[in-house]
Structure formats: C-alpha cells, structure tokens
Scaffold this active site. Structure first.
Site, PDB file in Angstrom:
ATOM      1  N   CYS A  71      -1.946   1.660  32.639  1.00  0.00           N
ATOM      2  CA  CYS A  71      -2.662   0.812  31.683  1.00  0.00           C
ATOM      3  C   CYS A  71      -3.621   1.670  30.865  1.00  0.00           C
ATOM      4  O   CYS A  71      -4.351   2.504  31.426  1.00  0.00           O
ATOM      5  CB  CYS A  71      -3.441  -0.268  32.442  1.00  0.00           C
ATOM      6  SG  CYS A  71      -4.544  -1.233  31.390  1.00  0.00           S
TER       7      CYS A  71
ATOM      8  N   GLU B 121      -4.841   2.448  42.130  1.00  0.00           N
ATOM      9  CA  GLU B 121      -5.692   2.827  40.993  1.00  0.00           C
ATOM     10  C   GLU B 121      -6.792   3.783  41.434  1.00  0.00           C
ATOM     11  O   GLU B 121      -7.104   4.758  40.736  1.00  0.00           O
ATOM     12  CB  GLU B 121      -6.308   1.592  40.338  1.00  0.00           C
ATOM     13  CG  GLU B 121      -7.130   1.951  39.106  1.00  0.00           C
ATOM     14  CD  GLU B 121      -7.812   0.754  38.457  1.00  0.00           C
ATOM     15  OE1 GLU B 121      -8.849   0.960  37.793  1.00  0.00           O
ATOM     16  OE2 GLU B 121      -7.305  -0.381  38.619  1.00  0.00           O
TER      17      GLU B 121
ATOM     18  N   HIS C  84       1.624  -5.377  40.793  1.00  0.00           N
ATOM     19  CA  HIS C  84       1.616  -5.968  42.135  1.00  0.00           C
ATOM     20  C   HIS C  84       2.008  -7.432  42.087  1.00  0.00           C
ATOM     21  O   HIS C  84       1.172  -8.342  42.160  1.00  0.00           O
ATOM     22  CB  HIS C  84       0.236  -5.790  42.779  1.00  0.00           C
ATOM     23  CG  HIS C  84      -0.012  -4.409  43.273  1.00  0.00           C
ATOM     24  ND1 HIS C  84      -1.268  -3.887  43.505  1.00  0.00           N
ATOM     25  CD2 HIS C  84       0.860  -3.405  43.592  1.00  0.00           C
ATOM     26  CE1 HIS C  84      -1.163  -2.649  43.940  1.00  0.00           C
ATOM     27  NE2 HIS C  84       0.117  -2.333  43.998  1.00  0.00           N
TER      28      HIS C  84
END
Length: 374
Positions: free
Chosen positions: A159, A189, A104
């Site tokens: 991640c 997420e 982002h």
C-alpha cells in the site's frame, strides 16, 4: 414453510431440523412461535409437523434497526493490491505467485486462488521463472533484493501509505535517528517496516507499558513511526507516553495511521451508542478489523463481534436485540456485507439506517509494468 391441510384449523409445517422441544415418544410439548402458543405432534411423515393453532395465526418478524457504517470495507490500498494480482494473471497467465496473503481476507484470497494465484509465505517457495507479487502489507528490503538476485519478475503491491512509512523510517535513519515503531509484533506490516533498516535500528513498542521499558541508544536522537492499522485512540496514548519519556523524539509530519483506518473507526464510534450489538465483517488476522471490534466496545456497544461472513453470526447472542450496527474491515468485500444484511432481513422486519461520517474518493494507480502491454 406452511402448507394447507384438509383438517380443520390445522396447518402442516415442513421443517428441515425438528426443534429440540419435540419428543417423538412423549406427550405433546408446548412451544412458542412469535406471538402465539402451539401444541405439536408428529405424524407419520418424517420432516412434517402438524401444528394445531390457537389464537392469532398472523406471524410477524420482530422489528430491528440496522445501522450501516459508511465508510466501510475496501480501502484504496486493498483495492489496488487485488487489481495488481488480477492484472498480473491477465498479463503473464497463471500461475502468479503471491508472497503472503495479498490482503487479510479468506474470501478474497480464495477468489484469487481460483483465478490462478498461488499464495506462499516465503520467496524461497517461488520458482525463478514465474512472477511474484509482494502483499499490500509490505516486505523487508531483503525480499526484493533476493528476488533481484534470482532475476525474478516481481511486482510490489505494498500500500502506498505503508510505503510512506518505510520512506519516513529510512529518512530518519539517514539523519542519525534511532526508530521506535508502534505496532503489533508479528504482523506482516510491522515486520516489513522494521525490515527497512538494519537489526537494532527499529525498536518495537505495543503498549504504554512498553514505552517505560524500551532501551534506546540516545534519548536525544529518536523518531517514531506507527503501523497504519492501529486504534487511533490507543496509539494517541502511546505517542503521549513517548513524548513524556523522550521529549526530543521526532514524529511523522502527518499521522501514519491511514485515512481508511481512521474513517472506519470514526463511523463505529458514531453508531456504537445506538446499537444493542455490532458486527464487524472481517478476518481474524485482519488488524484493522480487530481494532473496529475494540473501538465498538469502548464506544458503548455492549456486544461487538467479528464475523467472517453471515454463516458465522451467533444468532443466540443477538436474541432480543432491537438494533444492530454493521461495518466491515478494510479488506472485507461489500458482497459479504450484503450477505449479512440479507441474513438479518430474513429474520427481522428490518429498517436500515446509514451512518456516514466521511466520504472517500482516494484511488491508487497500479504499477506501470501492469499498465503496459505484455
């Protein structure tokens, strides 16, 4: 800028935008430049103001201490995700599709777009014959399944610390536990983590008040996970509320909030009491950047603001400050931090003090497919 004029005790100031206090049709108007008062009148040349000086003509910048947080900026997961896109373009050529913003930050996304990345929101927007990359925030299980059904080449840039949360959620579900997720509704997420399990198996809570309202299947068979970019302190309050209402609830073996989020918040807490103002370099849709602003305010800084880059600084709001703190969210490149420091240096007699609360040496490898030759 100032240039000499042949007239006695007079300087010519060339400006790009005339101050509002000057009136072309009215009398001379007094206005202040630092420590001396001036009277100005406009001569014939447009954009040139002749200023008659009185008093001390030595101009000085106001002193300012800039507290620079460390650590700040890119975390290992963000750095890995950006490398994945760059290596994919090197290996397969452009275009390479990326589902959702890889991280982002508009500056990062625009730079990757210039290199050949095409950003889309849904897999359905990608052609079958081009590689697609899943963003660092993670995706629901249905997304890679759909890519496999279309025989697409895809690379998962999630991640590793987010993937750890996915694995935890699956393990608890396999053990018959219903999941509660602490996170922000609509964040990629959160969507990705909740999408690891069937509908209804993960319940979302965002606040302590939500804990009192959540309806569970069996209070004796519960576990919780959290989004990795939350406020450490706010999350601790929600976890405490969960334990009060559901004493049997099972938590993660190790805190889900990632090391980078925690470290950046601790640095902000350390410098906030010393700052008249604080700027967080980051994007409005960056959860961890927004949390840094909140942490700064709660830690005692009267003015904390998110800025995407130096051009977004509200200088009027900073008028009269003697100290400022600067940090950056985990998806903000250091280049933008330097840009902000340079902007302060142009306006102030700047002294920079580094506030270091942790040292980071974490590094995540890129997927093997990108380490192998084409």
């Amino acid at each position: 800028c100032i240039r000499d004029s042949p007239m006695s005790r007079r300087k010519a100031w060339t400006i790009w935008k005339p101050p509002e206090v000057l009136n072309r049709n009215g009398p001379l108007t007094p206005f202040r430049f630092d420590h001396f008062r001036l009277h100005a009148s406009l001569y014939a040349r447009p954009a040139t103001i002749y200023v008659f000086l009185s008093g001390d003509t030595h101009m000085t910048k106001p002193a300012l201490t800039l507290y620079l947080a460390a650590p700040r900026g890119f975390c290992a997961g963000v750095d890995r995700a950006i490398k994945i896109v760059e290596l994919a373009i090197e290996k397969w050529g452009a275009p390479v599709y990326v589902r959702h913003e890889i991280v982002h930050n508009k500056f990062v996304v625009d730079a990757l777009r210039d290199k050949g990345a095409v950003f889309v929101e849904e897999l359905s927007e990608c052609p079958d014959d081009r590689p697609v990359i899943f963003s660092a925030h993670g995706v629901p299980k249905s997304v890679p399944h759909a890519a496999e059904a279309r025989n697409m080449v895809y690379v998962d840039a999630t991640c590793p610390l987010v993937s750890k949360v996915h694995i935890e959620a699956q393990r608890h579900s396999d053990n018959g536990l219903q999941m509660i997720m602490i996170g922000h509704a609509g964040h990629p997420e959160t969507i990705g983590t909740m999408g690891q399990l069937p509908d209804g198996e993960v319940l979302l809570v965002e606040t302590v008040d939500d804990v009192a309202k959540v309806q569970v299947r069996d209070a004796q068979k519960l576990a919780f996970v959290t989004q990795t970019t939350l406020s450490v302190d706010d999350t601790a309050d929600i976890v405490a509320a969960l334990h009060v209402r559901f004493p049997a609830i099972v938590g993660p073996h190790k805190e889900d909030i990632c090391y980078a989020t925690t470290n950046r918040q601790e640095a902000v807490k350390a410098m906030a009491p010393h700052c008249d103002a604080m700027l967080v370099v980051g994007a409005p849709n960056s959860s961890n950047s927004q949390r840094l602003v909140e942490v700064g305010r709660k830690a005692g800084c009267g003015y904390a603001q998110l800025v995407m880059r130096a051009a977004n600084i509200d200088w009027r709001a900073l008028d009269g400050i003697r100290s400022v703190g600067v940090t950056a969210g985990a998806s903000a490149p250091e280049l933008l931090v330097h840009e902000v420091i340079d902007a302060f240096n142009q306006r102030y007699d700047l002294r920079v003090e580094r506030v270091e609360t942790a040292t980071e040496n974490v590094e995540f490898k890129v997927p093997r497919v990108l380490r192998e030759p084409a």
